[in-house]
Motif scaffolding. Structure first.
Motif, PDB file in Angstrom:
ATOM      1  N   GLN A  20       0.834  -1.192   0.000  1.00  0.00           N
ATOM      2  CA  GLN A  20       0.000   0.000   0.000  1.00  0.00           C
ATOM      3  C   GLN A  20       0.873   1.248   0.000  1.00  0.00           C
ATOM      4  O   GLN A  20       1.844   1.332   0.753  1.00  0.00           O
ATOM      5  CB  GLN A  20      -0.913   0.024   1.236  1.00  0.00           C
ATOM      6  N   GLU A  21       0.519   2.199  -0.848  1.00  0.00           N
ATOM      7  CA  GLU A  21       1.278   3.450  -0.918  1.00  0.00           C
ATOM      8  C   GLU A  21       0.904   4.361   0.253  1.00  0.00           C
ATOM      9  O   GLU A  21      -0.271   4.467   0.631  1.00  0.00           O
ATOM     10  CB  GLU A  21       1.003   4.170  -2.231  1.00  0.00           C
ATOM     11  N   LYS A  22       1.916   5.022   0.834  1.00  0.00           N
ATOM     12  CA  LYS A  22       1.698   5.991   1.911  1.00  0.00           C
ATOM     13  C   LYS A  22       2.467   7.259   1.613  1.00  0.00           C
ATOM     14  O   LYS A  22       3.570   7.208   1.053  1.00  0.00           O
ATOM     15  CB  LYS A  22       2.202   5.440   3.263  1.00  0.00           C
ATOM     16  N   GLY A  23       1.907   8.396   2.012  1.00  0.00           N
ATOM     17  CA  GLY A  23       2.660   9.638   1.966  1.00  0.00           C
ATOM     18  C   GLY A  23       3.726   9.623   3.045  1.00  0.00           C
ATOM     19  O   GLY A  23       3.624   8.884   4.038  1.00  0.00           O
ATOM     20  N   VAL A  24       4.771  10.442   2.867  1.00  0.00           N
ATOM     21  CA  VAL A  24       5.895  10.396   3.806  1.00  0.00           C
ATOM     22  C   VAL A  24       5.459  10.801   5.218  1.00  0.00           C
ATOM     23  O   VAL A  24       5.918  10.226   6.211  1.00  0.00           O
ATOM     24  CB  VAL A  24       7.052  11.284   3.298  1.00  0.00           C
ATOM     25  N   LEU A 221       4.235  17.151  -4.931  1.00  0.00           N
ATOM     26  CA  LEU A 221       5.413  16.743  -4.168  1.00  0.00           C
ATOM     27  C   LEU A 221       5.005  16.233  -2.785  1.00  0.00           C
ATOM     28  O   LEU A 221       4.151  16.810  -2.117  1.00  0.00           O
ATOM     29  CB  LEU A 221       6.385  17.910  -4.014  1.00  0.00           C
ATOM     30  N   ASP A 222       5.654  15.191  -2.372  1.00  0.00           N
ATOM     31  CA  ASP A 222       5.390  14.586  -1.073  1.00  0.00           C
ATOM     32  C   ASP A 222       6.667  14.689  -0.244  1.00  0.00           C
ATOM     33  O   ASP A 222       7.535  13.819  -0.317  1.00  0.00           O
ATOM     34  CB  ASP A 222       4.976  13.125  -1.272  1.00  0.00           C
ATOM     35  N   VAL A 223       6.806  15.765   0.512  1.00  0.00           N
ATOM     36  CA  VAL A 223       8.013  15.990   1.305  1.00  0.00           C
ATOM     37  C   VAL A 223       7.644  16.478   2.696  1.00  0.00           C
ATOM     38  O   VAL A 223       6.625  17.146   2.891  1.00  0.00           O
ATOM     39  CB  VAL A 223       8.966  17.019   0.646  1.00  0.00           C
ATOM     40  N   LEU A 224       8.491  16.124   3.648  1.00  0.00           N
ATOM     41  CA  LEU A 224       8.438  16.729   4.978  1.00  0.00           C
ATOM     42  C   LEU A 224       9.558  17.758   5.032  1.00  0.00           C
ATOM     43  O   LEU A 224      10.734  17.412   4.857  1.00  0.00           O
ATOM     44  CB  LEU A 224       8.637  15.670   6.066  1.00  0.00           C
ATOM     45  N   VAL A 225       9.204  19.011   5.226  1.00  0.00           N
ATOM     46  CA  VAL A 225      10.195  20.084   5.269  1.00  0.00           C
ATOM     47  C   VAL A 225      10.517  20.396   6.719  1.00  0.00           C
ATOM     48  O   VAL A 225       9.619  20.709   7.515  1.00  0.00           O
ATOM     49  CB  VAL A 225       9.692  21.351   4.558  1.00  0.00           C
ATOM     50  N   VAL A 226      11.786  20.291   7.086  1.00  0.00           N
ATOM     51  CA  VAL A 226      12.230  20.626   8.437  1.00  0.00           C
ATOM     52  C   VAL A 226      13.383  21.613   8.312  1.00  0.00           C
ATOM     53  O   VAL A 226      14.082  21.659   7.297  1.00  0.00           O
ATOM     54  CB  VAL A 226      12.662  19.373   9.229  1.00  0.00           C
ATOM     55  N   ALA A 227      13.573  22.423   9.339  1.00  0.00           N
ATOM     56  CA  ALA A 227      14.615  23.452   9.278  1.00  0.00           C
ATOM     57  C   ALA A 227      15.122  23.745  10.675  1.00  0.00           C
ATOM     58  O   ALA A 227      14.481  23.421  11.681  1.00  0.00           O
ATOM     59  CB  ALA A 227      14.068  24.728   8.639  1.00  0.00           C
ATOM     60  N   SER A 228      16.296  24.364  10.736  1.00  0.00           N
ATOM     61  CA  SER A 228      16.843  24.834  12.006  1.00  0.00           C
ATOM     62  C   SER A 228      17.152  26.310  11.880  1.00  0.00           C
ATOM     63  O   SER A 228      17.415  26.812  10.779  1.00  0.00           O
ATOM     64  CB  SER A 228      18.109  24.060  12.380  1.00  0.00           C
ATOM     65  N   ALA A 229      17.106  27.008  13.000  1.00  0.00           N
ATOM     66  CA  ALA A 229      17.374  28.442  12.999  1.00  0.00           C
ATOM     67  C   ALA A 229      17.830  28.864  14.380  1.00  0.00           C
ATOM     68  O   ALA A 229      17.456  28.260  15.383  1.00  0.00           O
ATOM     69  CB  ALA A 229      16.124  29.241  12.592  1.00  0.00           C
TER      70      ALA A 229
END
Length: 463
Positions: A20-24, A221-229
């Motif tokens: 089964q396909e899942k989003g990230v 697009l299926d992405v999880l965007v994470v960042a540091s600051a």
């Protein structure tokens, strides 16, 4: 890493297996919930992360369950990047992709024109590959020279020269974010991105499409965007544009370890030691770093990075190894005498308040003495060291120093039972360990003003 042989190799085999396909984000949520339901500890879910168990990690876990993009706010050296990289542990170990596809698309859901065409032509015979979770994490250090092409993409002039028109989506050379499709994309030090580059991320994070030189390509697009600051950059300089801040679902503050054990754990885990450094010396270094973070003489806006304590432990070990090479000691052990070298080597890693010019050395020496005294009191508390003081006062001085070996130090010690008790208390067995333990006791007596200490060229005499 080699792919297991028992995995499907075509789309038809994949469907027959019941995959089964899942989003990230769904994939991460399900794996996290399964780990929590199984009673996994924070150490198992987030290996190598110390001091965040009751603060940062619960907040991050709630954000991931909610499916939010995340920005971590914290001073330098608080483990933000390590925490972001550990997110890969929540991905499936292997995931299918269309063989040879540029963006690593799922075999059930091609999104680029070429992959859509290949799926239509090959049907169930379309070959697939399996991608390990370690290859689904993409990291970019934000620098002022980062371009839109780096993050999103640009027109490929070679493809245009081959005869394709500018309106053809196959002329696009995809950037880092589209190539992170079905994975995690991390942007370190996000405020350092130029504002016009931040604007290019807006559609990616919300509408999930990209725009390249006026050509809009709708890509789910299926992405999880994470960042540091750094919070100084984030809140005061205002270098993250407001619309981009709004698109992050969670903003989580990190911090330095609040407990001494966590600080020592970070040092022991990250430091590459060239010689043995006893646990109580690591405690001294950890307390030293914590005192620096509390000092009004140090600029707390820049922080005192965990890297400072790690480098301090490595410097103490290097000092012991240096002494061992000169004196022919095969297994040197770091001692209290190796700690002052930390100040000389690492002083430049700290930023002091403007009114402290000229006092930096004195401030650091004072805080190091405090850290040593506090640690010795906790490690040696309850032992009767009066016989050792009596012997030294009776004219039995002890000579140590950066040019004095462990055997010579032990030979100069008076014969009193308390030295054996001190060695037993800290688990000292070898000559180097026993010499280091004895030196801790001598330094503690000096700091308590019970004995004197004179320092000369390469030698220190307690008397």
């Amino acid at each position: 890493m080699s792919t297991p042989n028992n995995l499907p190799r075509t789309v038809g085999e994949l469907r027959a297996s019941g995959h089964q396909e899942k989003g990230v984000k769904s994939e991460i949520r399900d794996n996290l919930l399964a780990a929590l339901a199984a009673g996994s500890t924070a150490e198992n879910i987030w290996p190598g992360i110390h001091g965040f168990e009751d603060s940062v990690l619960p907040q991050l876990e709630r954000a991931l369950i909610a499916g939010h993009d995340v920005v971590l706010l914290g001073e330098r050296g608080q483990g933000k990047t390590r925490l972001l990289r550990s997110l890969t542990n929540l991905l499936d170990e292997w995931t299918p992709v269309i063989a040879g596809s540029e963006l690593g698309e799922h075999p059930y859901s091609p999104i680029t024109p070429e992959s859509i065409r290949r799926c239509a032509e090959s049907g169930d015979d379309l070959p697939i590959e399996w991608r390990h979770r370690s290859a689904r994490y993409t990291e970019k250090l934000a620098t002022p020279d980062t371009s839109v092409a780096d993050l999103v993409g640009d027109i490929d002039p070679i493809k245009v020269a081959e005869g394709r028109s500018l309106g053809d989506p196959e002329t696009i050379a995809y950037g880092l974010i589209p190539r992170a499709h079905r994975g995690i994309v991390a942007v370190n030090e996000l405020p350092d991105l130029a504002e016009r580059i931040q604007v290019a991320m807006l559609n990616v994070m919300e509408e999930r499409d990209i725009q390249v030189r006026g050509y809009t390509l709708r890509l789910p697009l299926d992405v999880l965007v994470v960042a540091s600051a750094n919070p100084e950059d984030y809140t005061n300089r205002g270098r993250i544009i407001t619309p981009l801040k709004d698109r992050f679902g969670a903003e989580i503050r990190t911090h330095y370890p609040r407990e001494l054990d966590a600080e020592v754990g970070v040092i022991a885990q990250e430091a590459h030691l060239s010689a043995e450094v006893p646990g109580y010396l690591l405690q001294i270094i950890a307390r030293f770093a914590r005192l620096l973070r509390e000092s009004t003489s140090v600029d707390q806006r820049s922080g005192v990075s965990a890297r400072f304590a790690i480098a301090a432990a490595e410097t103490a070990a290097a000092s012991a190894r240096h002494r061992g090479a000169i004196l022919g000691e095969p297994d040197p052990v770091a001692r209290v005498v190796d700690l002052p070298g930390i100040i000389d080597v690492l002083r430049g890693k700290l930023e002091f308040e403007s009114g402290e010019e000229g006092r930096e050395q004195a401030v650091l020496e004072h805080l190091l003495r405090r850290a040593t005294a506090d640690t010795a009191a906790r490690v040696l508390g309850g032992l009767d060291v009066a016989p050792l003081v009596t012997e030294i006062e009776a004219g039995h001085p002890v000579t140590t120093g950066e040019r004095v070996g462990a055997k010579d130090l032990l030979a100069s010690l008076p014969e009193v039972p308390v030295l054996d008790q001190i060695a037993e208390r800290v688990g000292a067995v070898s000559d180097g360990q026993r010499a280091a333990a004895a030196e801790l006791a001598l330094e503690a007596l000096y700091l308590a003003k019970r004995i004197d200490k004179t320092t000369g060229e390469g030698e220190t005499v307690y008397g």
